[in-house]
Write an enzyme that holds these catalytic residues in place. Sequence first.
Site, PDB file in Angstrom:
ATOM      1  N   ALA D  71      15.444   7.202  41.859  1.00 44.11           N
ATOM      2  CA  ALA D  71      16.014   6.158  41.009  1.00 44.11           C
ATOM      3  C   ALA D  71      17.390   6.668  40.596  1.00 44.11           C
ATOM      4  O   ALA D  71      17.579   7.173  39.497  1.00 44.11           O
ATOM      5  CB  ALA D  71      15.132   5.894  39.799  1.00 44.11           C
ATOM      6  N   CYS D 131      19.563  -5.124  45.297  1.00 44.16           N
ATOM      7  CA  CYS D 131      20.123  -5.037  43.952  1.00 44.16           C
ATOM      8  C   CYS D 131      19.630  -6.232  43.167  1.00 44.16           C
ATOM      9  O   CYS D 131      19.454  -7.322  43.723  1.00 44.16           O
ATOM     10  CB  CYS D 131      21.649  -5.073  43.995  1.00 44.16           C
ATOM     11  SG  CYS D 131      22.372  -3.739  44.961  1.00 44.16           S
ATOM     12  N   LYS D 168      21.117  -5.536  54.818  1.00 45.47           N
ATOM     13  CA  LYS D 168      20.070  -4.515  54.659  1.00 45.47           C
ATOM     14  C   LYS D 168      18.914  -5.090  53.874  1.00 45.47           C
ATOM     15  O   LYS D 168      19.072  -5.493  52.708  1.00 45.47           O
ATOM     16  CB  LYS D 168      20.635  -3.286  53.954  1.00 45.47           C
ATOM     17  CG  LYS D 168      19.587  -2.245  53.635  1.00 45.47           C
ATOM     18  CD  LYS D 168      19.954  -0.880  54.129  1.00 45.47           C
ATOM     19  CE  LYS D 168      18.912   0.154  53.766  1.00 45.47           C
ATOM     20  NZ  LYS D 168      19.519   1.374  53.252  1.00 45.47           N
ATOM     21  N   ILE D 194      14.339  -0.401  56.876  1.00 43.23           N
ATOM     22  CA  ILE D 194      14.052  -0.986  55.580  1.00 43.23           C
ATOM     23  C   ILE D 194      14.721  -0.166  54.489  1.00 43.23           C
ATOM     24  O   ILE D 194      14.906   1.041  54.634  1.00 43.23           O
ATOM     25  CB  ILE D 194      12.530  -1.024  55.313  1.00 43.23           C
ATOM     26  CG1 ILE D 194      11.923   0.369  55.472  1.00 43.23           C
ATOM     27  CG2 ILE D 194      11.863  -1.999  56.234  1.00 43.23           C
ATOM     28  CD1 ILE D 194      10.442   0.482  55.184  1.00 43.23           C
ATOM     29  N   ASN D 195      15.049  -0.838  53.405  1.00 39.73           N
ATOM     30  CA  ASN D 195      15.383  -0.136  52.183  1.00 39.73           C
ATOM     31  C   ASN D 195      14.079   0.370  51.568  1.00 39.73           C
ATOM     32  O   ASN D 195      12.998   0.080  52.073  1.00 39.73           O
ATOM     33  CB  ASN D 195      16.118  -1.065  51.221  1.00 39.73           C
ATOM     34  CG  ASN D 195      17.161  -0.304  50.407  1.00 39.73           C
ATOM     35  OD1 ASN D 195      16.852   0.773  49.877  1.00 39.73           O
ATOM     36  ND2 ASN D 195      18.354  -0.828  50.303  1.00 39.73           N
ATOM     37  N   GLY D 220      11.088   8.461  52.979  1.00 39.34           N
ATOM     38  CA  GLY D 220      10.471   9.569  53.702  1.00 39.34           C
ATOM     39  C   GLY D 220       9.381   9.088  54.654  1.00 39.34           C
ATOM     40  O   GLY D 220       9.112   7.890  54.758  1.00 39.34           O
ATOM     41  N   GLY D 247      13.972   4.347  57.816  1.00 39.80           N
ATOM     42  CA  GLY D 247      12.765   4.531  57.019  1.00 39.80           C
ATOM     43  C   GLY D 247      11.903   5.644  57.554  1.00 39.80           C
ATOM     44  O   GLY D 247      11.196   5.469  58.538  1.00 39.80           O
ATOM     45  N   THR D 270      16.232  10.391  53.998  1.00 40.18           N
ATOM     46  CA  THR D 270      15.565  11.507  53.337  1.00 40.18           C
ATOM     47  C   THR D 270      15.574  12.784  54.181  1.00 40.18           C
ATOM     48  O   THR D 270      15.642  13.884  53.621  1.00 40.18           O
ATOM     49  CB  THR D 270      14.132  11.082  52.986  1.00 40.18           C
ATOM     50  OG1 THR D 270      14.223   9.923  52.141  1.00 40.18           O
ATOM     51  CG2 THR D 270      13.385  12.159  52.238  1.00 40.18           C
TER      52      THR D 270
END
Lengths: 283, 283, 325, 325
Positions: D71, D131, D168, D194-195, D220, D247, D270
């Site tokens: 976050a 967002c 996205k 993917i987000n 991850g 992803g 990640t």
Amino acid sequence: MQVTGTVLTTRRVDAYHALTVVAPGIAERYRPGHFVSVAVGGPHTSMVTRRALSIHDVKADYGGTVELVFTTRGPGTAWLAERRARDTLDLVGPLGRPFPLPRDPAHCVLVGSEYGSAVLFPLADALLARGCRVDFVLGGAGAERVFGAMRARRMATTTTLTTEDGSLGLRGKVTDALPSVIADTRADVVYACAPMETLRSVTAVAMEFDIPVQAAVEESMACGIGVCMTCVLPVIGDDGATRMVRACVEGPVFRGERVRFEDVGTIPFDALGAPGGGARHVS
Amino acid sequence: MQVTGTVLTTRRVDAYHALTVVAPGIAERYRPGHFVSVAVGGPHTSMVTRRALSIHDVKADYGGTVELVFTTRGPGTAWLAERRARDTLDLVGPLGRPFPLPRDPAHCVLVGSEYGSAVLFPLADALLARGCRVDFVLGGAGAERVFGAMRARRMATTTTLTTEDGSLGLRGKVTDALPSVIADTRADVVYACAPMETLRSVTAVAMEFDIPVQAAVEESMACGIGVCMTCVLPVIGDDGATRMVRACVEGPVFRGERVRFEDVGTIPFDALGAPGGGARHVS
Amino acid sequence: MSVDMRTFLAHVELANPITTAAGCASSGQELSQFFDLHRLGALTTRSITMAPRAGRPTPRMAETPSGMLNAVGLQGPGIEAFLERELPWLAQRGIKTIVSIGGGTVAEYSELARRLADAPGVTALEVNLSCPNMEDRGRVFAREGSAAAEVIASVRSIMRYDVPVVAKLAPDVADIVAVARACVDAGADALSMINNPLGMAIDTEALRPSLAAVTGGLSGPAILPLAVRCVWQVHAALPGVPLIGVGGVMSGQDAFQLVLAGACAVGVGTALFHDPYACLRIERELEDLLRARGFQRLADAVGLAHRPPGSAPRHLLVDTEESTP
Amino acid sequence: MSVDMRTFLAHVELANPITTAAGCASSGQELSQFFDLHRLGALTTRSITMAPRAGRPTPRMAETPSGMLNAVGLQGPGIEAFLERELPWLAQRGIKTIVSIGGGTVAEYSELARRLADAPGVTALEVNLSCPNMEDRGRVFAREGSAAAEVIASVRSIMRYDVPVVAKLAPDVADIVAVARACVDAGADALSMINNPLGMAIDTEALRPSLAAVTGGLSGPAILPLAVRCVWQVHAALPGVPLIGVGGVMSGQDAFQLVLAGACAVGVGTALFHDPYACLRIERELEDLLRARGFQRLADAVGLAHRPPGSAPRHLLVDTEESTP
Ligand SMILES: Cc1cc2nc3c(=O)[nH]c(=O)nc-3n(C[C@H](O)[C@H](O)[C@H](O)COP(=O)(O)OP(=O)(O)OC[C@H]3O[C@@H](n4cnc5c(N)ncnc54)[C@H](O)[C@@H]3O)c2cc1C
Ligand SMILES: Cc1cc2nc3c(=O)[nH]c(=O)nc-3n(C[C@H](O)[C@H](O)[C@H](O)COP(=O)(O)OP(=O)(O)OC[C@H]3O[C@@H](n4cnc5c(N)ncnc54)[C@H](O)[C@@H]3O)c2cc1C
Ligand SMILES: Cc1cc2nc3c(=O)[nH]c(=O)nc-3n(C[C@H](O)[C@H](O)[C@H](O)COP(=O)(O)O)c2cc1C
Ligand SMILES: Cc1cc2nc3c(=O)[nH]c(=O)nc-3n(C[C@H](O)[C@H](O)[C@H](O)COP(=O)(O)O)c2cc1C
Ligand code: FES
Ligand code: FES
């Protein structure tokens, strides 16, 4: 039952890895054909499912040990291959329906391919103990992938070896050699453990000779104890109806004639509850 | 740089674990205050983030080794604690901004709490090499958690120990002892590595004496190389503005007076880009 | 000191909060070889369908990082056989049983409820809403609040008032709270979440999907953070509704996360495949964690992580008060 | 034999399919200490916002099984500073750069596009739709096809025609194909997915959410199966649209899964936190996997797992034909 056993010994047997694990409770309840499921990866691993491995041997040492023979395929078996003496291993077993033994002494042909052969040796012991005649047909891709040839020769009346590359025994598959072995030994029954395709052919051969075949199948398993329903294959029941049955608890040993090998990987249209049978409305 | 190093030795030092790892490239570039990030859990682990550990010592053996000192907290450090000689360890480093050294010989007080003390010893070496006077204040919850007391005594002019349970040295915290040490040694600068709360108090003490403090902070880090933005804390810049800066690349060593310790874990309303500053429309 | 682990699913008391997750314990008989099923808070059956179902072709499972995909397709013998053989087996033993049902139309769910309405031994009815709605181009009920609500309303009107109806929700939605609210408004007494999010793996040797069904449900530790988030969001919005937290629970600590997020019961699925004793172990671990933190009752921990920052946990406040002279 | 790894994002050619994922490589300078950024297919920047943003309070991250929650809250110096310092640094070096933007209103996205329209060095524009929409009670754009489409339409109309606009998408939706289609209809030249799905963890010592922001994005390996599924579904529905698969990619094999599902480019996020060289390693591993399977071109593998069962892969058919006398 679940057992956290200590690895006693590790060794290579030709192309395979063998692990002996102290697991008294499992050894005690064991009968030939049983398998165990092994937790792999250690603490905080990302591998959440166990690996199913047949029990190759059971000994009385240390209160009871089981021996597993395996080939490395993916990350789980690769991890197992790295175990060393004194490591611990988490096993659940014995699992599955073992090989049924003939009531009276019979002529038995045991057919094994690659690591599938491993499960046949304690079976052979049990059969010999009942006065059966045992003949082996063992095969593999090459010489180093034929498991247990020496031991088979020691215990069986005859041992026939096959390799696909011809590096040992007859060139070809176990099923190429099987008809003559059945004929020569006047076999009453065939026991087999091999990939699905091979079991299919073994069953076809046995059916030609009109003798029963007990086939140990291998299906991808998530639980091994009958609760996840991932390991099913189409098997014909006593009532003639085909059901998708669980290889882990209703098998892994099945009467070969009952398994619809050609339909493995599908839901045959006439299987109980197949789509079209009135239940097509849910997924 | 990334190095797959071999563990040379493992030992317990009081309540801590110490690992020496062969990592020539890292040892070569090392300066006191640097840290490394260590991959934990082995192949197919479920732990995806590295663990940040300060470099305690660097030696020239085997082309260059680094020593890490740590306490077990969660599964990652528990895994590290199980490493044995000859295991391999995947390190990235050296990371972070090291301790700045005084240009001229100065009186330096080095304050360390628990494993935080570990990073101060190579710093002390460097300071002594520059002709500085070094005094240690080391603390911990109990005697076995005070790291490096013996070594400190050997190298420093004075060494003051504190424990919260009074089992060693003075009963209390390092900050209880600090004022008199600063006064007695007429210190020019304080170097500190400890939990955030302690650093806050250390900074307050140093500010009272009007001397600078170089504080090595500890923030949760996902990458250690400045790309993930998870390790930030509010720091006042040369221009007087507060920014959320990354502990991994702009730190871990900061001028204590610049860190808004009381606001760590928040976004101070006057920080650059704080909500309300015109950017409240995105998340 | 032992912790009071009792919990309530609506008005139904369970001796402890740990249940099996639907479809992960078959109908109980297999697990009963490993331990006494009475030690479960409740056993949740696989989702029962009207007709017998052969399910999907194999391969039905694939391992993924900290998880697995399954595409079993609700294989089972159908409601007849369930009422004839499986439910009586459980009922005779007095095992608390949450019966899960799955259907393709509102009518099918309703018919299942009708068959179960008078059957003895149904502790609660869980409605698996992750089934394709045949009357809406196969859109999954759980992904559409109004369709889910229609099923729940109908099932609720049919089931006996004293059998709680639990709506089982899926995480593949933009707004889990909206679906939850629709189900509660339609009469759901409790909610269970999460069912498997839809995932997929490709076999890079065969260059094909790993599962015969192409896509499958993702389960296991990988989805725990999704389950915690869903439980948290729904508990925040509907604090009075009992929640069964499900998804990736492998340990007492995982269960504790769901409890602190707002679950009063916790379902264990994939963990059972790894450890047949998982439910007992998790129950014990959860109890130990509660005890170590000074909790006397599980109920005091439910939703506790929602308390405003700075406020002490209530269970500890009580302790402090008691110790003041 | 080397494999032709070139790929196209709309009409823009990339030397190889591996890009950094938005927000996981800052603006490139940090990674440039580890390797030459020219070796990337493209660098994707963190999402740039209008104003400087301090982001969320810490803790901003928590580890979860095979994943992590973050976050960060789009911390960054804002578009001014980006145009002044960060973009020129990349542009001068000729590094292929996908600029990601994030906003709270359609107007804000549009203004960002306007600022970037004439900036040199923008290879493609990626619109981070995860967002909150301040004009719709904070509902995330990506979860609402029409809001997402509005943003894309406006940004597309502003950007130069030769700069592809990439939408996205987030997986927390009931129907990813519907959102994808809305974005493509609105003019998106490519899609990235993917987000992070929204997740959460609770600290069982503190009895509180692990993240200061309570919920966070899950990333991850845990989410790889979700990414593969989303790419698969969207490629099946919109086979002509270039997809960036993102992803949980940690290895060439993971990237290969996304390629076989339909991605022509692959984002690495990640994994960079664990291994600063991850992009290079993954590119090499992917190339090795392709070579080992007889592929001469990456392009032949894109979406290959969709071919009907029983049909041989085209790239192998070609081989066979060539070897027939
Ligand atoms: C009853 C039974 C007995 C078996 N006995 C042996 C034996 O004695 N020696 C031996 O070498 N192998 C045996 N197998 C096969 C063995 O289970 C697989 O090779 C092994 O699970 C592969 O794991 P992995 O991590 O290497 O591969 P991965 O592909 O990573 O496995 C991923 C997942 O798929 C499952 N899986 C993959 N392939 C198989 C398979 N062929 N059968 C079952 N599950 C699979 C794994 O359990 C795991 O859950 C047996 C399988 C069964 C069902
Ligand atoms: C610059 C720096 C230097 C450090 N040096 C040392 C040292 O020399 N000796 C030592 O014992 N510890 C040190 N730490 C703390 C050490 O990183 C944590 O104790 C460790 O990461 C915890 O991992 P775990 O698996 O045990 O715990 P977990 O709680 O399982 O860790 C989960 C995640 O949170 C992160 N995390 C949790 N706590 C911390 C923390 N306090 N700091 C940073 N990340 C954290 C981990 O990296 C991991 O990503 C240092 C931290 C930093 C930032
Ligand atoms: C093999 C398998 C079968 C499942 N069958 C059902 C089912 O019949 N009905 C249902 O509501 N959920 C079913 N689920 C979902 C689980 O009940 C549970 O919601 C999900 O797996 C997440 O929990 P877990 O991670 O603990 O497994 C099934 C899950 C698995 C893995
Ligand atoms: C720390 C962090 C920051 C991120 N920031 C952004 C961002 O600014 N914009 C964006 O579109 N995605 C952002 N993402 C999402 C990633 O680009 C990516 O879609 C997601 O993490 C999945 O990929 P991964 O599993 O490889 O990380 C961020 C992810 C992480 C972990
Ligand atoms: S492996 Fe789970 S039912 Fe057979
Ligand atoms: S730890 Fe990633 S930016 Fe500091």
